[in-house]
Design a protein around this motif. Structure first.
Motif, PDB file in Angstrom:
ATOM      1  N   CYS A 347       0.791  -1.125   0.055  1.00 18.10           N
ATOM      2  CA  CYS A 347       0.191  -0.107   0.058  1.00 18.10           C
ATOM      3  C   CYS A 347       0.832   1.246   0.170  1.00 18.10           C
ATOM      4  O   CYS A 347       1.335   1.569   1.185  1.00 18.10           O
ATOM      5  N   PRO A 383     -12.444   4.633   5.067  1.00 16.68           N
ATOM      6  CA  PRO A 383     -11.854   3.290   5.360  1.00 16.68           C
ATOM      7  C   PRO A 383     -10.331   3.120   5.262  1.00 16.68           C
ATOM      8  O   PRO A 383      -9.927   3.772   4.359  1.00 16.68           O
ATOM      9  N   PHE A 402       3.037   1.694   3.819  1.00 16.35           N
ATOM     10  CA  PHE A 402       3.880   2.762   3.753  1.00 16.35           C
ATOM     11  C   PHE A 402       3.795   3.705   5.086  1.00 16.35           C
ATOM     12  O   PHE A 402       2.633   3.717   5.530  1.00 16.35           O
ATOM     13  N   GLY A 439       6.055  13.247  -5.147  1.00 20.35           N
ATOM     14  CA  GLY A 439       6.485  14.122  -6.206  1.00 20.35           C
ATOM     15  C   GLY A 439       7.724  13.777  -6.899  1.00 20.35           C
ATOM     16  O   GLY A 439       8.130  14.036  -8.023  1.00 20.35           O
TER      17      GLY A 439
HETATM   18  O1  PMT Z   1       3.452   8.993  -4.986  1.00 22.50           O
HETATM   19  P1  PMT Z   1       4.976   9.792  -4.860  1.00 22.50           P
HETATM   20  O2  PMT Z   1       4.810  11.200  -5.272  1.00 22.50           O
HETATM   21  O3  PMT Z   1       5.714   8.936  -5.662  1.00 22.50           O
HETATM   22  O4  PMT Z   1       5.264   9.669  -3.181  1.00 22.50           O
HETATM   23  C1  PMT Z   1       5.392   8.642  -2.652  1.00 22.50           C
HETATM   24  C2  PMT Z   1       4.740   8.767  -1.464  1.00 22.50           C
HETATM   25  C3  PMT Z   1       5.208   9.564  -0.286  1.00 22.50           C
HETATM   26  C4  PMT Z   1       3.063   8.570  -1.426  1.00 22.50           C
HETATM   27  C5  PMT Z   1       4.935   6.971  -0.614  1.00 22.50           C
HETATM   28  O5  PMT Z   1       6.148   6.894  -0.549  1.00 22.50           O
HETATM   29  C6  PMT Z   1       4.138   6.778   0.837  1.00 22.50           C
HETATM   30  O6  PMT Z   1       4.670   7.060   1.769  1.00 22.50           O
HETATM   31  N1  PMT Z   1       2.961   6.308   0.770  1.00 22.50           N
HETATM   32  C7  PMT Z   1       1.979   6.350   1.919  1.00 22.50           C
HETATM   33  C8  PMT Z   1       1.260   7.748   2.224  1.00 22.50           C
HETATM   34  C9  PMT Z   1       0.344   7.728   3.321  1.00 22.50           C
HETATM   35  O7  PMT Z   1      -0.707   7.929   3.125  1.00 22.50           O
HETATM   36  O8  PMT Z   1       1.035   7.373   4.611  1.00 22.50           O
HETATM   37  P2  PMT Z   1       0.382   7.259   5.917  1.00 22.50           P
HETATM   38  O9  PMT Z   1       1.329   7.331   6.971  1.00 22.50           O
HETATM   39  O10 PMT Z   1      -0.921   8.204   5.961  1.00 22.50           O
HETATM   40  O11 PMT Z   1      -0.580   6.032   5.931  1.00 22.50           O
HETATM   41  C10 PMT Z   1       0.079   4.710   6.425  1.00 22.50           C
HETATM   42  C11 PMT Z   1      -0.485   3.739   5.580  1.00 22.50           C
HETATM   43  O12 PMT Z   1      -1.717   3.347   5.411  1.00 22.50           O
HETATM   44  C12 PMT Z   1       0.077   3.613   3.935  1.00 22.50           C
HETATM   45  O13 PMT Z   1       0.611   2.393   3.464  1.00 22.50           O
HETATM   46  C13 PMT Z   1      -1.261   4.058   3.311  1.00 22.50           C
HETATM   47  O14 PMT Z   1      -1.292   3.660   1.978  1.00 22.50           O
HETATM   48  C14 PMT Z   1      -2.205   3.199   4.212  1.00 22.50           C
HETATM   49  N2  PMT Z   1      -3.697   3.742   4.235  1.00 22.50           N
HETATM   50  C15 PMT Z   1      -3.882   4.920   4.807  1.00 22.50           C
HETATM   51  C16 PMT Z   1      -5.135   5.654   4.894  1.00 22.50           C
HETATM   52  C17 PMT Z   1      -6.114   4.820   4.539  1.00 22.50           C
HETATM   53  N3  PMT Z   1      -7.446   5.233   4.645  1.00 22.50           N
HETATM   54  N4  PMT Z   1      -6.142   3.837   4.170  1.00 22.50           N
HETATM   55  C18 PMT Z   1      -4.639   3.217   3.649  1.00 22.50           C
HETATM   56  O15 PMT Z   1      -4.699   2.140   3.200  1.00 22.50           O
END
Ligand code: PMT
Length: 478
Positions: A347, A383, A402, A439
């Motif tokens: 994810c 969700p 991530f 980005g």
């Molecule tokens: O797209 P790019 O420009 O290449 O940049 C890459 C990135 C910074 C987007 C990527 O490396 C990254 O960090 N992605 C996760 C971004 C994020 O939303 O992180 P979070 O810490 O808020 O979420 C934690 C995890 O839960 C992530 O795996 C996210 O996909 C997942 N999540 C979060 C919220 C939600 N409602 N559902 C999810 O599945």
């Protein structure tokens, strides 16, 4: 400090994880620990050194880097084959030295000349050096009968393009197939490495920059160009990398087993989600999708059957995978659910945590400034797709999340791994003015599992994706 040891390369050379366990007489967890640390104790180092040299590899003692593959005469293994496409530039002559160096590393080389490359070197010299027929004409009936261009494209373990001229890169980026070289680039399913070489102004031109970005995004590896004197007498970036460096990179890519994830299914989420406020406005974020797309491409390149679920981004649809385009977090969750069961889920999407409780179907009017200066939006939680995958009856065998953090990266990401019940968290620090990650083409991450935290150096998102895909293949013991 102990020298970093590339255990992935050593494992490949030894024939996989089980072979490495047998050599060292240890279990899978010890191997995982060595990989996580990137170093091994001295007694393990000498066992690996002995095992590699016994198999005919030339190895540096200090960091166990493999200098040279097994001699053809002693090796029972079919040598990896590099299809060397030589472009029409002054640096074409360096292809001959590169071919020789690749052979010294234990690779078979077959040459393909573009029409303009034949102005610089002859098919005869390439054929004589490689001991193989050199191909140079898409429409040669003999070649088509002996080996059609599709078979030629698929028979290689790596396609190396050098020099990758501005013209060749542009034609590859457009997907043209008007000669043998571009037809191979379109038809091949094996990794491609390009070594660009051109005038510095051409390299810096927005058209070349855009073409390069498209090619990288499709998973094509690039080496160079470097800074220095170019053939046209101008100084700047555009000089082709040295043959020794190109040969070493080609070796690394060609000896990798590209189908290490064959038979595995993977879900990758990428990009932002957009949550409507009204019929023309929305809540979103700066995710470009680059990281998630690169991961999907890297998994597909290793043979996995990939469903890429993407929010709105400006990237071309990568080949060889199923792209599901979505808008909102709820769309993304439905698509992820529909893609189950899967062996792997990653994810990488930046999913909006909240959405507007009731998006208006019409464009909202500005508040009347005489009576009301504030506009209130009521938000409800979206969700959590990753957490739902973690709790699913059909939980993927390997679930990777991530964590995009602005502070206390390790603590916050570790807590997220527990909360969302995933196996690994890829933690990246986002939002810095000089490196927002969102980005950009590069990333700098920590890979956090239950037993270890690995700090990976800053690298291109495509390189990170390759490294992650190799780690995943290792996790599955392939
Ligand atoms: O797209 P790019 O420009 O290449 O940049 C890459 C990135 C910074 C987007 C990527 O490396 C990254 O960090 N992605 C996760 C971004 C994020 O939303 O992180 P979070 O810490 O808020 O979420 C934690 C995890 O839960 C992530 O795996 C996210 O996909 C997942 N999540 C979060 C919220 C939600 N409602 N559902 C999810 O599945």
């Amino acid at each position: 400090m102990a020298n970093h040891v590339d255990l992935t390369a050593i494992m490949t050379a030894l024939g996989g994880r089980q072979a490495m366990q047998d050599v060292l007489g240890v279990g899978a967890s010890a191997i995982s620990n060595y990989i996580a640390r990137g170093s091994v104790p001295t007694h393990v180092r000498s066992k690996l050194y002995n095992a590699l040299t016994a198999r005919g590899y030339q190895v540096r003692l200090d960091d166990l880097s493999i200098l040279c593959g097994p001699d053809a005469a002693t090796s029972q293994i079919k040598k990896p084959m590099v299809l060397l496409i030589i472009g029409g530039g002054i640096a074409a002559y360096k292809a001959l030295e590169t071919a020789r160096r690749m052979q010294q590393l234990g690779l078979d080389v077959t040459g393909v000349l573009t029409k303009s490359a034949a102005q610089f070197i002859t098919p005869l010299s390439v054929a004589a050096l490689t001991n193989q027929k050199c191909y140079d004409d898409l429409f040669s009936l003999t070649d088509e009968a002996e080996m059609g261009h599709i078979r030629l494209a698929r028979s290689a373990d790596l396609v190396l393009v050098m020099p990758a001229t501005a013209n060749l890169m542009a034609r590859a980026a457009c997907g043209l197939a008007d000669d043998l070289a571009t037809t191979i680039l379109l038809a091949t399913t094996t990794p491609i490495l390009m070594a660009p070489a051109m005038n510095p102004a051409m390299w810096a031109h927005p058209a070349t920059i855009a073409n390069q970005a498209i090619l990288r995004q499709r998973g094509i590896h690039m080496i160079g160009p470097t800074e220095g004197d170019t053939a046209c007498g101008e100084i700047g970036s555009g000089r082709m990398s040295e043959p020794a460096d190109i040969a070493a990179t080609a070796f690394e890519l060609a000896v990798k087993r590209p189908q290490s994830l064959a038979g595995k299914t993977a879900i990758v989420t990428a990009g932002p989600t957009v949550e409507p406020i009204d019929s023309v406005r929305f809540i979103a974020n700066h995710s470009s999708g680059k990281q998630g797309y690169a991961i999907a491409v890297a998994l597909a390149a290793r043979g996995a059957s990939v469903t890429l679920i993407s929010g709105p981004v400006a990237l071309p649809a990568p080949p060889q995978l199923q792209l599901v385009s979505v808008q909102t977090a709820r769309d993304m969750q439905a698509a992820a659910h529909a893609a189950l069961p899967a062996d792997i889920a990653i994810c990488a999407a930046a999913v909006a945590d909240w959405r507007v409780a009731e998006a208006s179907h019409a464009k909202l009017k500005k508040p009347d400034h005489r009576t009301d200066t504030q506009m209130q939006l009521s938000l409800v939680e979206n969700p959590d797709i990753l957490a739902a995958l973690g709790q699913s009856d059909q939980r993927p065998t390997l679930l990777v999340g991530f964590a995009a953090e602005t502070e206390d990266v390790l603590e916050n990401a570790t807590a997220k791994r527990h909360r969302k019940q995933c196996d690994w968290i890829v933690a990246n620090q986002v939002g810095a003015a000089d490196d927002p990650v969102f980005g950009s083409d590069q990333n700098h991450i920590m890979l956090i599992s239950e037993t270890a935290v690995e700090n990976w150096p800053r690298m291109l998102k495509t390189e990170l994706a390759d490294k992650l895909a190799d780690r995943i293949a290792m996790e599955f013991g392939t």
